[in-house]
Scaffold this motif. Structure first.
Motif, short mmCIF file in Angstrom:
data_model
loop_
_atom_site.label_atom_id
_atom_site.label_comp_id
_atom_site.label_asym_id
_atom_site.label_seq_id
_atom_site.Cartn_x
_atom_site.Cartn_y
_atom_site.Cartn_z
N TRP A 50 27.63 43.26 30.91
CA TRP A 50 28.14 42.38 31.96
C TRP A 50 27.10 42.17 33.06
CZ3 TRP A 50 31.38 38.73 32.04
CH2 TRP A 50 31.99 38.29 33.21
N LYS A 51 26.91 40.94 33.48
CA LYS A 51 25.81 40.58 34.37
C LYS A 51 26.23 40.36 35.82
CE LYS A 51 23.29 38.32 30.59
NZ LYS A 51 22.09 39.18 30.57
N PHE A 52 27.52 40.50 36.14
CA PHE A 52 27.98 40.14 37.47
C PHE A 52 28.54 41.37 38.19
CE2 PHE A 52 28.29 36.50 34.65
CZ PHE A 52 27.49 35.59 35.31
N ASP A 53 27.81 41.85 39.17
CA ASP A 53 28.21 43.07 39.89
C ASP A 53 29.45 42.87 40.75
OD1 ASP A 53 26.03 44.38 38.80
OD2 ASP A 53 24.73 43.95 40.52
N ASP A 54 29.77 41.61 41.09
CA ASP A 54 30.91 41.34 41.95
C ASP A 54 32.22 41.17 41.19
OD1 ASP A 54 30.02 38.99 40.79
OD2 ASP A 54 30.27 37.75 42.58
N ILE A 55 32.19 41.40 39.87
CA ILE A 55 33.39 41.32 39.04
C ILE A 55 33.45 42.58 38.18
CG2 ILE A 55 34.62 40.05 37.24
CD1 ILE A 55 32.99 37.55 38.13
N VAL A 56 34.57 43.31 38.27
CA VAL A 56 34.73 44.57 37.54
C VAL A 56 35.72 44.37 36.40
CG1 VAL A 56 35.35 47.00 37.72
CG2 VAL A 56 34.28 45.85 39.67
N LEU A 57 35.31 44.74 35.19
CA LEU A 57 36.21 44.64 34.04
C LEU A 57 37.07 45.89 33.93
CD1 LEU A 57 33.95 42.52 33.38
CD2 LEU A 57 34.39 43.01 30.96
N ALA A 65 47.26 44.89 44.04
CA ALA A 65 46.74 43.52 44.09
C ALA A 65 47.20 42.78 45.34
CB ALA A 65 47.20 42.76 42.85
N GLU A 66 46.35 41.84 45.76
CA GLU A 66 46.76 40.88 46.77
C GLU A 66 47.70 39.87 46.12
OE1 GLU A 66 45.94 40.91 49.95
OE2 GLU A 66 44.59 42.63 49.83
N THR A 67 48.49 39.19 46.94
CA THR A 67 49.47 38.26 46.38
C THR A 67 48.88 36.90 46.06
OG1 THR A 67 50.12 37.63 48.63
CG2 THR A 67 51.40 39.37 47.53
N SER A 68 47.75 36.55 46.65
CA SER A 68 47.18 35.24 46.40
C SER A 68 45.67 35.34 46.24
CB SER A 68 47.52 34.27 47.54
OG SER A 68 47.00 34.75 48.77
N LEU A 69 45.09 34.38 45.54
CA LEU A 69 43.65 34.33 45.33
C LEU A 69 43.02 33.41 46.36
CD1 LEU A 69 43.65 33.98 41.43
CD2 LEU A 69 43.27 36.06 42.76
N ASN A 70 41.79 33.73 46.77
CA ASN A 70 41.09 32.91 47.75
C ASN A 70 39.92 32.18 47.08
OD1 ASN A 70 39.12 34.89 47.38
ND2 ASN A 70 39.67 36.00 49.25
N LYS A 71 39.17 31.44 47.89
CA LYS A 71 38.05 30.65 47.38
C LYS A 71 37.04 31.52 46.65
CE LYS A 71 34.26 27.63 48.86
NZ LYS A 71 33.60 26.96 50.00
N GLU A 72 36.71 32.65 47.24
CA GLU A 72 35.72 33.55 46.64
C GLU A 72 36.20 34.03 45.27
OE1 GLU A 72 33.32 37.69 47.72
OE2 GLU A 72 34.80 36.87 49.12
N SER A 106 37.84 45.44 45.19
CA SER A 106 36.89 44.66 44.40
C SER A 106 37.66 43.57 43.69
CB SER A 106 36.18 45.57 43.37
OG SER A 106 35.42 46.57 44.02
N PHE A 107 36.94 42.71 42.99
CA PHE A 107 37.61 41.69 42.17
C PHE A 107 37.60 42.18 40.73
CE2 PHE A 107 37.85 37.90 39.53
CZ PHE A 107 38.97 37.29 40.08
N TYR A 108 38.78 42.31 40.15
CA TYR A 108 38.91 42.87 38.81
C TYR A 108 39.36 41.80 37.82
CZ TYR A 108 38.89 47.33 41.32
OH TYR A 108 38.55 48.39 42.12
N TRP A 109 38.75 41.86 36.62
CA TRP A 109 39.15 40.99 35.52
C TRP A 109 39.70 41.85 34.40
CZ3 TRP A 109 35.35 38.93 31.35
CH2 TRP A 109 36.04 38.12 30.43
N ILE A 110 40.92 41.51 33.95
CA ILE A 110 41.53 42.17 32.80
C ILE A 110 41.47 41.18 31.64
CG2 ILE A 110 43.60 43.34 31.94
CD1 ILE A 110 44.49 43.29 35.00
#
Length: 244
Positions: A50-57, A65-72, A106-110
């Motif tokens: 994985w090449k993106f440090d700002d996204i954690v798998l 979790a937050e209830t809503s997603l933002n621009k980032e 952090s921002f997590y991807w499942i």
């Protein structure tokens, strides 16, 4: 994939698909949801490279979790969308609905259990199409259309130009300015493309059915974000990662 998402795909698309091939691909995708070994292989290999440090798998929901997603967060989801096309030795995790993401410390991807390994030719075509569009390279863009079977050598110049213009409209204004995502817009775009295909008797690669689901789930998530997203900048960040 549940029927609620399938209903969002234009019915015209199914008139262009080979029933036998579409059934084969749909069966493989459905089975993938229960194939733990395939999922683990895809997850582990993708996480390792994985090449993106700002996204954690992660494999499941752990952080609060937050209830809503933002621009980032939206632009991180776009990174995930584009990056999977360039990881050509791995399946694409198709469902990008909101349940696949966690915005916490952090921002997590499942990655979704629904995954499918697209053919190399199909992925090459998609990558050429996006790369040609965002780099304003008309030759590369047309090369993508050729690989995907949208343009055929037997077409005359007028027919080829018509197809190029149709797909440029589909890609929209994303090259020149940030985009506010709208599911309605992409549905209208799909309808225009598939109407043209039906009129000109152009068959559709059955893998487009899964690409359509991938896109629809992306738009379902991103249209909840009120901000415009800089798609061009995200794509260029992704492609630079995969060039290095």
């Amino acid at each position: 994939m549940d029927n609620d998402v399938l209903k969002l795909l234009p019915k015209k698309a199914f008139k262009l698909l080979s029933v036998k091939e579409t059934f084969r691909i749909a069966t493989a995708a459905t089975k993938s949801v229960f194939d733990k070994d395939s999922y683990e292989y895809s997850f582990s290999n993708r996480a390792e490279k994985w090449k993106f440090d700002d996204i954690v798998l992660i494999r499941d929901h752990q952080p609060k979790a937050e209830t809503s997603l933002n621009k980032e967060a939206g632009e991180k989801i776009l990174k995930i969308y584009f990056s999977q096309f360039f990881e050509k030795d791995l399946p694409i995790h198709i469902d990008l609905r909101k349940s696949s993401f966690v915005l916490a410390e952090s921002f997590y991807w499942i990655p979704s259990k629904l995954h499918y390994k697209f053919s190399q030719d199909f992925l090459d075509g998609v990558c050429s199409l996006y790369s040609g569009f965002y780099s304003n390279n008309a030759h590369m863009f047309e090369e993508g259309l050729l690989k995907l079977g949208m343009i055929r050598e037997s077409m005359n110049n007028e027919q080829k130009n018509e197809m190029r213009e149709l797909f440029f409209k589909h890609f929209g204004e994303g090259r020149e300015a940030p985009v506010k995502f709208s599911l309605g817009k992409i549905q209208d775009s799909f309808n225009a493309i598939f109407s043209h295909f039906l009129k000109n008797d152009i068959p559709l690669n059955p893998e487009f059915a899964l690409l359509g689901i991938y896109l629809v789930t992306l738009y379902l998530t991103l249209q909840e974000i009120p901000d415009e997203l800089n798609v061009n900048a995200v794509f260029n960040e992704v492609i630079q990662k995969y060039k290095s």
